[in-house]
Write a protein that holds these residues in place. Structure first.
Motif, PDB file in Angstrom:
ATOM      1  N   ALA A 249      -7.155  13.420   4.679  1.00 59.39           N
ATOM      2  CA  ALA A 249      -6.551  12.491   5.288  1.00 59.39           C
ATOM      3  C   ALA A 249      -5.391  12.183   4.833  1.00 59.39           C
ATOM      4  O   ALA A 249      -5.022  12.406   3.268  1.00 59.39           O
ATOM      5  CB  ALA A 249      -7.342  11.331   5.522  1.00 59.39           C
ATOM      6  N   ILE A 250      -4.337  11.898   5.518  1.00 58.04           N
ATOM      7  CA  ILE A 250      -2.989  11.309   4.922  1.00 58.04           C
ATOM      8  C   ILE A 250      -2.658  10.273   5.199  1.00 58.04           C
ATOM      9  O   ILE A 250      -2.846   9.505   6.573  1.00 58.04           O
ATOM     10  CB  ILE A 250      -1.868  12.214   5.742  1.00 58.04           C
ATOM     11  N   THR A 251      -2.406   9.410   4.487  1.00 59.53           N
ATOM     12  CA  THR A 251      -1.813   7.940   4.446  1.00 59.53           C
ATOM     13  C   THR A 251      -0.605   7.794   4.884  1.00 59.53           C
ATOM     14  O   THR A 251       0.452   8.473   4.167  1.00 59.53           O
ATOM     15  CB  THR A 251      -2.126   7.202   3.063  1.00 59.53           C
ATOM     16  N   VAL A 252      -0.415   7.079   5.929  1.00 58.96           N
ATOM     17  CA  VAL A 252       0.985   6.693   6.533  1.00 58.96           C
ATOM     18  C   VAL A 252       1.598   5.773   5.304  1.00 58.96           C
ATOM     19  O   VAL A 252       1.193   4.758   4.945  1.00 58.96           O
ATOM     20  CB  VAL A 252       0.765   6.021   7.949  1.00 58.96           C
ATOM     21  N   PRO A 253       2.916   6.284   5.108  1.00 55.91           N
ATOM     22  CA  PRO A 253       3.726   5.452   3.984  1.00 55.91           C
ATOM     23  C   PRO A 253       4.167   4.233   4.453  1.00 55.91           C
ATOM     24  O   PRO A 253       5.307   3.772   4.802  1.00 55.91           O
ATOM     25  CB  PRO A 253       4.903   6.487   3.806  1.00 55.91           C
ATOM     26  N   THR A 254       3.306   3.070   4.294  1.00 60.21           N
ATOM     27  CA  THR A 254       3.844   1.601   4.862  1.00 60.21           C
ATOM     28  C   THR A 254       4.691   1.156   3.787  1.00 60.21           C
ATOM     29  O   THR A 254       4.716   1.286   2.715  1.00 60.21           O
ATOM     30  CB  THR A 254       2.312   0.985   4.673  1.00 60.21           C
ATOM     31  N   SER A 255       5.592   0.419   4.500  1.00 60.31           N
ATOM     32  CA  SER A 255       6.452  -0.440   3.577  1.00 60.31           C
ATOM     33  C   SER A 255       6.680  -1.902   3.865  1.00 60.31           C
ATOM     34  O   SER A 255       6.496  -2.086   5.209  1.00 60.31           O
ATOM     35  CB  SER A 255       7.833   0.293   3.478  1.00 60.31           C
ATOM     36  N   PHE A 256       7.181  -2.506   3.079  1.00 59.71           N
ATOM     37  CA  PHE A 256       7.481  -4.167   3.315  1.00 59.71           C
ATOM     38  C   PHE A 256       9.002  -4.436   2.968  1.00 59.71           C
ATOM     39  O   PHE A 256       9.626  -4.128   2.131  1.00 59.71           O
ATOM     40  CB  PHE A 256       6.608  -4.712   2.297  1.00 59.71           C
ATOM     41  N   LEU A 257       9.563  -5.191   4.199  1.00 61.76           N
ATOM     42  CA  LEU A 257      10.906  -5.336   3.896  1.00 61.76           C
ATOM     43  C   LEU A 257      11.176  -6.810   3.961  1.00 61.76           C
ATOM     44  O   LEU A 257      10.335  -7.567   4.748  1.00 61.76           O
ATOM     45  CB  LEU A 257      11.646  -4.497   4.654  1.00 61.76           C
TER      46      LEU A 257
ATOM     47  N   ASN B 298       6.080   4.031  -3.606  1.00 58.66           N
ATOM     48  CA  ASN B 298       7.216   4.250  -4.487  1.00 58.66           C
ATOM     49  C   ASN B 298       7.505   2.909  -5.058  1.00 58.66           C
ATOM     50  O   ASN B 298       7.199   1.781  -4.915  1.00 58.66           O
ATOM     51  CB  ASN B 298       8.496   5.056  -3.827  1.00 58.66           C
ATOM     52  N   ALA B 299       8.543   2.931  -6.128  1.00 55.65           N
ATOM     53  CA  ALA B 299       8.779   1.483  -6.631  1.00 55.65           C
ATOM     54  C   ALA B 299       9.877   0.980  -5.667  1.00 55.65           C
ATOM     55  O   ALA B 299      10.405   1.507  -4.748  1.00 55.65           O
ATOM     56  CB  ALA B 299       9.897   1.850  -7.781  1.00 55.65           C
TER      57      ALA B 299
ATOM     58  N   PHE C 111      19.833  -1.254  -6.245  1.00 61.97           N
ATOM     59  CA  PHE C 111      18.939  -1.417  -7.855  1.00 61.97           C
ATOM     60  C   PHE C 111      17.596  -0.789  -7.619  1.00 61.97           C
ATOM     61  O   PHE C 111      16.982  -1.136  -6.796  1.00 61.97           O
ATOM     62  CB  PHE C 111      18.922  -2.854  -8.261  1.00 61.97           C
ATOM     63  N   GLY C 112      17.350  -0.261  -8.698  1.00 61.07           N
ATOM     64  CA  GLY C 112      15.825   0.229  -8.361  1.00 61.07           C
ATOM     65  C   GLY C 112      15.377   1.570  -7.773  1.00 61.07           C
ATOM     66  O   GLY C 112      16.292   2.246  -7.373  1.00 61.07           O
ATOM     67  N   GLY C 113      14.105   1.496  -7.494  1.00 56.39           N
ATOM     68  CA  GLY C 113      13.592   2.617  -6.815  1.00 56.39           C
ATOM     69  C   GLY C 113      13.453   3.977  -7.317  1.00 56.39           C
ATOM     70  O   GLY C 113      13.413   4.806  -6.716  1.00 56.39           O
ATOM     71  N   GLY C 114      13.313   3.717  -8.780  1.00 47.71           N
ATOM     72  CA  GLY C 114      13.255   5.338  -9.443  1.00 47.71           C
ATOM     73  C   GLY C 114      14.348   6.199  -9.336  1.00 47.71           C
ATOM     74  O   GLY C 114      14.558   7.192 -10.094  1.00 47.71           O
ATOM     75  N   GLN C 115      15.550   5.755  -8.743  1.00 49.22           N
ATOM     76  CA  GLN C 115      16.962   6.541  -9.061  1.00 49.22           C
ATOM     77  C   GLN C 115      17.843   5.661  -9.447  1.00 49.22           C
ATOM     78  O   GLN C 115      17.607   4.582  -9.775  1.00 49.22           O
ATOM     79  CB  GLN C 115      17.433   6.801  -7.510  1.00 49.22           C
ATOM     80  N   GLU C 116      18.657   6.395  -9.968  1.00 47.89           N
ATOM     81  CA  GLU C 116      19.964   5.369 -10.346  1.00 47.89           C
ATOM     82  C   GLU C 116      20.582   4.324  -9.384  1.00 47.89           C
ATOM     83  O   GLU C 116      20.491   4.811  -8.273  1.00 47.89           O
ATOM     84  CB  GLU C 116      21.269   6.213 -11.072  1.00 47.89           C
ATOM     85  N   SER C 117      21.279   3.357  -9.807  1.00 53.84           N
ATOM     86  CA  SER C 117      21.757   2.269  -8.720  1.00 53.84           C
ATOM     87  C   SER C 117      22.822   2.935  -8.210  1.00 53.84           C
ATOM     88  O   SER C 117      23.525   3.796  -8.651  1.00 53.84           O
ATOM     89  CB  SER C 117      22.053   1.125  -9.658  1.00 53.84           C
TER      90      SER C 117
END
Length: 162
Positions: free
Chosen positions: A55-63, A91-92, A115-121
């Motif tokens: 089963a694949i989980t849908v990538p839920t996100s909050f904004l 993800n972060a 800023f953030g997110g595991g990548q450079e700003s």
């Protein structure tokens, strides 16, 4: 599978402040079906058929977004600042800060920083042009940002309002 985006936008009277909250990709897990033939050097004929999948989980996100109209100098000039917190389930989180200057409701200049997110700003910039077309309005948007994984990213948008 089924997924939905749910959100609410709240304008704080005539203060120029507003906020929004959203949940994107809220839904059930997906269960792929069917068959897949793949190369398998250990099989007698060199292939293997796969007919069950995890089963694949849908990538839920909050904004969470906040915006404030800093100033309006009559009908010709407007300056808005905004921020957005983005928290994906897989993800972060990232925090974005942005500003938009609009001249005569025709030309908008935008800039922002993430800023953030595991990548450079990263810094982003953009421009928008509003054009009245008969009884409608057309808006052309262009944005540019640089990311560590994708390099230079150019985004184009065309919005029509009737």
């Amino acid at each position: 599978t089924a997924a939905a985006d749910v959100g609410i936008h709240y304008k704080v009277g005539d203060t120029g402040a507003r906020m929004a909250v959203a949940i994107r990709n809220f839904g059930l897990d997906a269960s792929p079906s069917g068959t897949l033939t793949r190369i398998d050097p250990n099989a007698t004929d060199g292939t293997a058929v796969v007919d069950s999948f995890a089963a694949i989980t849908v990538p839920t996100s909050f904004l969470l977004g906040l915006a404030y109209d800093v100033t309006r100098f009559g009908p010709d000039h407007a300056l808005t600042v905004s921020s957005q917190l983005y928290r994906p389930a897989d993800n972060a989180e990232t925090l974005g800060l942005a500003a938009e200057y609009t001249f005569r409701r025709l030309l908008s200049l935008r800039t922002g920083y993430r800023f953030g997110g595991g990548q450079e700003s990263s810094l982003a910039a953009g421009v928008g042009v509003n054009v009245p077309v008969a009884s409608a309005r057309a808006r052309f948007d262009y944005g540019f940002s640089r990311t560590s994984r994708l390099g230079n990213v150019h985004a184009l948008g065309l919005n029509l309002a009737f």
